[in-house]
Design a protein around this motif. Structure first.
Motif, mmCIF file in Angstrom:
data_model
loop_
_atom_site.group_PDB
_atom_site.id
_atom_site.type_symbol
_atom_site.label_atom_id
_atom_site.label_comp_id
_atom_site.label_asym_id
_atom_site.label_seq_id
_atom_site.Cartn_x
_atom_site.Cartn_y
_atom_site.Cartn_z
ATOM 1 N N GLU A 83 44.728 43.623 29.115
ATOM 2 C CA GLU A 83 45.381 42.336 28.832
ATOM 3 C C GLU A 83 44.480 41.597 27.860
ATOM 4 N N LYS A 84 44.581 41.969 26.582
ATOM 5 C CA LYS A 84 43.613 41.560 25.575
ATOM 6 C C LYS A 84 43.578 40.054 25.323
ATOM 7 N N ASP A 85 44.664 39.354 25.658
ATOM 8 C CA ASP A 85 44.713 37.932 25.365
ATOM 9 C C ASP A 85 44.054 37.071 26.438
ATOM 10 N N LEU A 86 43.662 37.675 27.554
ATOM 11 C CA LEU A 86 43.078 36.903 28.652
ATOM 12 C C LEU A 86 41.580 36.718 28.467
ATOM 13 N N LEU A 87 41.090 35.554 28.880
ATOM 14 C CA LEU A 87 39.655 35.304 28.899
ATOM 15 C C LEU A 87 39.011 36.145 29.992
ATOM 16 N N ALA A 88 37.704 36.344 29.885
ATOM 17 C CA ALA A 88 36.995 37.191 30.843
ATOM 18 C C ALA A 88 37.193 36.702 32.278
ATOM 19 N N ALA A 89 37.162 35.392 32.488
ATOM 20 C CA ALA A 89 37.309 34.851 33.849
ATOM 21 C C ALA A 89 38.690 35.170 34.407
ATOM 22 N N ASP A 90 39.723 35.063 33.570
ATOM 23 C CA ASP A 90 41.086 35.366 34.017
ATOM 24 C C ASP A 90 41.262 36.865 34.247
ATOM 25 N N LEU A 91 40.644 37.677 33.398
ATOM 26 C CA LEU A 91 40.679 39.128 33.590
ATOM 27 C C LEU A 91 40.021 39.508 34.914
ATOM 28 N N ALA A 92 38.871 38.887 35.202
ATOM 29 C CA ALA A 92 38.163 39.174 36.447
ATOM 30 C C ALA A 92 39.006 38.781 37.652
ATOM 31 N N ASP A 93 39.705 37.648 37.545
ATOM 32 C CA ASP A 93 40.561 37.197 38.645
ATOM 33 C C ASP A 93 41.692 38.197 38.886
ATOM 34 N N LEU A 94 42.314 38.660 37.811
ATOM 35 C CA LEU A 94 43.383 39.643 37.924
ATOM 36 C C LEU A 94 42.832 40.960 38.461
ATOM 37 N N ALA A 95 41.653 41.342 37.992
ATOM 38 C CA ALA A 95 41.018 42.565 38.473
ATOM 39 C C ALA A 95 40.734 42.493 39.971
ATOM 40 N N ASN A 96 40.307 41.331 40.444
ATOM 41 C CA ASN A 96 40.034 41.182 41.875
ATOM 42 C C ASN A 96 41.289 41.431 42.704
ATOM 43 N N GLY A 97 42.424 40.946 42.210
ATOM 44 C CA GLY A 97 43.679 41.183 42.914
ATOM 45 C C GLY A 97 44.039 42.655 42.954
ATOM 46 N N ILE A 98 43.834 43.341 41.838
ATOM 47 C CA ILE A 98 44.140 44.779 41.775
ATOM 48 C C ILE A 98 43.183 45.576 42.659
ATOM 49 N N LEU A 99 41.908 45.218 42.623
ATOM 50 C CA LEU A 99 40.925 45.922 43.458
ATOM 51 C C LEU A 99 41.232 45.744 44.945
ATOM 52 N N ALA A 100 41.689 44.546 45.319
ATOM 53 C CA ALA A 100 42.067 44.302 46.713
ATOM 54 C C ALA A 100 43.260 45.172 47.091
ATOM 55 N N ALA A 101 44.201 45.323 46.165
ATOM 56 C CA ALA A 101 45.376 46.163 46.416
ATOM 57 C C ALA A 101 44.970 47.622 46.592
ATOM 58 N N ILE A 102 44.058 48.085 45.746
ATOM 59 C CA ILE A 102 43.573 49.465 45.848
ATOM 60 C C ILE A 102 42.890 49.689 47.195
ATOM 61 N N GLN B 292 31.927 41.809 30.705
ATOM 62 C CA GLN B 292 31.719 40.633 31.556
ATOM 63 C C GLN B 292 32.701 40.614 32.719
ATOM 64 N N ALA B 293 33.987 40.808 32.422
ATOM 65 C CA ALA B 293 34.996 40.811 33.483
ATOM 66 C C ALA B 293 34.794 41.984 34.434
ATOM 67 N N ALA B 294 34.348 43.109 33.884
ATOM 68 C CA ALA B 294 34.149 44.302 34.711
ATOM 69 C C ALA B 294 33.040 44.089 35.737
ATOM 70 N N VAL B 295 31.916 43.526 35.305
ATOM 71 C CA VAL B 295 30.827 43.338 36.264
ATOM 72 C C VAL B 295 31.114 42.181 37.215
ATOM 73 N N GLU B 296 31.791 41.148 36.731
ATOM 74 C CA GLU B 296 32.116 40.014 37.608
ATOM 75 C C GLU B 296 33.037 40.448 38.742
ATOM 76 N N SER B 297 33.960 41.329 38.446
ATOM 77 C CA SER B 297 34.915 41.786 39.460
ATOM 78 C C SER B 297 34.429 43.025 40.209
ATOM 79 N N ARG B 298 33.329 43.608 39.724
ATOM 80 C CA ARG B 298 32.816 44.865 40.278
ATOM 81 C C ARG B 298 33.857 45.978 40.127
ATOM 82 N N ALA B 299 34.513 45.984 38.981
ATOM 83 C CA ALA B 299 35.477 47.049 38.671
ATOM 84 C C ALA B 299 34.736 48.380 38.580
ATOM 85 N N HIS B 300 35.512 49.455 38.626
ATOM 86 C CA HIS B 300 34.903 50.780 38.643
ATOM 87 C C HIS B 300 34.391 51.229 37.274
ATOM 88 N N GLY B 301 34.741 50.479 36.233
ATOM 89 C CA GLY B 301 34.264 50.858 34.918
ATOM 90 C C GLY B 301 34.924 50.090 33.798
#
Length: 201
Positions: A42-61, A77-86
């Motif tokens: 989602e290229k148009d989102l700021l890192a903070a918004d990306l991290a928020d969306l990522a947190n929701g997806i990670l919770a679903a997973i 930045q969004a990846a480490v803030e959300s602790r995404a897998h990569g």
């Protein structure tokens, strides 16, 4: 066959909060189906918004106890803030797989998965030299926007050459992939397939 689902929240109706919720629900279905990778693109989102969306997806997973892994497109930045897998990196990105791995290690996070977009054999060689975990090679069957072809197809022979050049790094075929032509991609040497609309069902 490995599968990488790429997000596009604009495919869903409604305002931003409704699209956010719909994308998390779609990710839940992907996790339930055992999709290997979800690329949050989602290229148009700021890192903070990306991290928020990522947190929701990670919770679903996590709720699905799924082996699905979430990668963030471009934003370390969004990846480490959300602790995404990569992280997924575009071709010619100034951010390299080694940078991503060092950043994750410095924060005590598990080793990340780093995938890279490639369109040429030269880019494949760079990705291989930089030890990417996987390559997304595109556009195998061309790229269309609103039904209009905007990028010509690279073709199955180019995919085959890309797979040979990338070896032992796995290659995911991207660009016009369908359930019908996916077997041709595997026969050409791809380890998996990637797409946006292919998985939005």
């Amino acid at each position: 066959m490995f599968r990488c689902a790429i997000t596009d929240r604009t495919l869903f109706p409604g305002d931003e909060s409704q699209r956010h919720a719909a994308l998390v629900q779609q990710a839940t279905l992907w996790a339930r189906r055992g999709i290997d990778l979800i690329q949050l693109r989602e290229k148009d989102l700021l890192a903070a918004d990306l991290a928020d969306l990522a947190n929701g997806i990670l919770a679903a997973i996590a709720a699905e106890s799924s082996p699905t892994r979430l990668l963030i497109n471009r934003s370390l930045q969004a990846a480490v803030e959300s602790r995404a897998h990569g992280v997924h990196l575009p071709a010619h990105s100034p951010l390299l797989p080694g940078h991503v791995r060092r950043r994750y290690a410095s924060l005590g996070l598990p080793a990340p998965i780093v995938t890279v977009s490639c369109h040429t054999l030269a880019e494949i060689q760079i990705a291989r030299r930089n030890r990417a975990d996987a390559v997304l090679f595109a556009p195998v069957f061309g790229k269309s926007i609103s039904g209009q072809l905007v990028t010509p197809a690279a073709g199955l022979e180019a995919l085959h050459e890309a797979c040979l050049a990338a070896d032992p790094i796995p290659v995911y075929a991207l660009g016009g992939i369908t359930e019908e032509n996916a077997p041709q991609c595997l026969a050409a040497g791809a380890k998996g397939i990637a797409g946006i609309r292919l998985f939005h069902k």
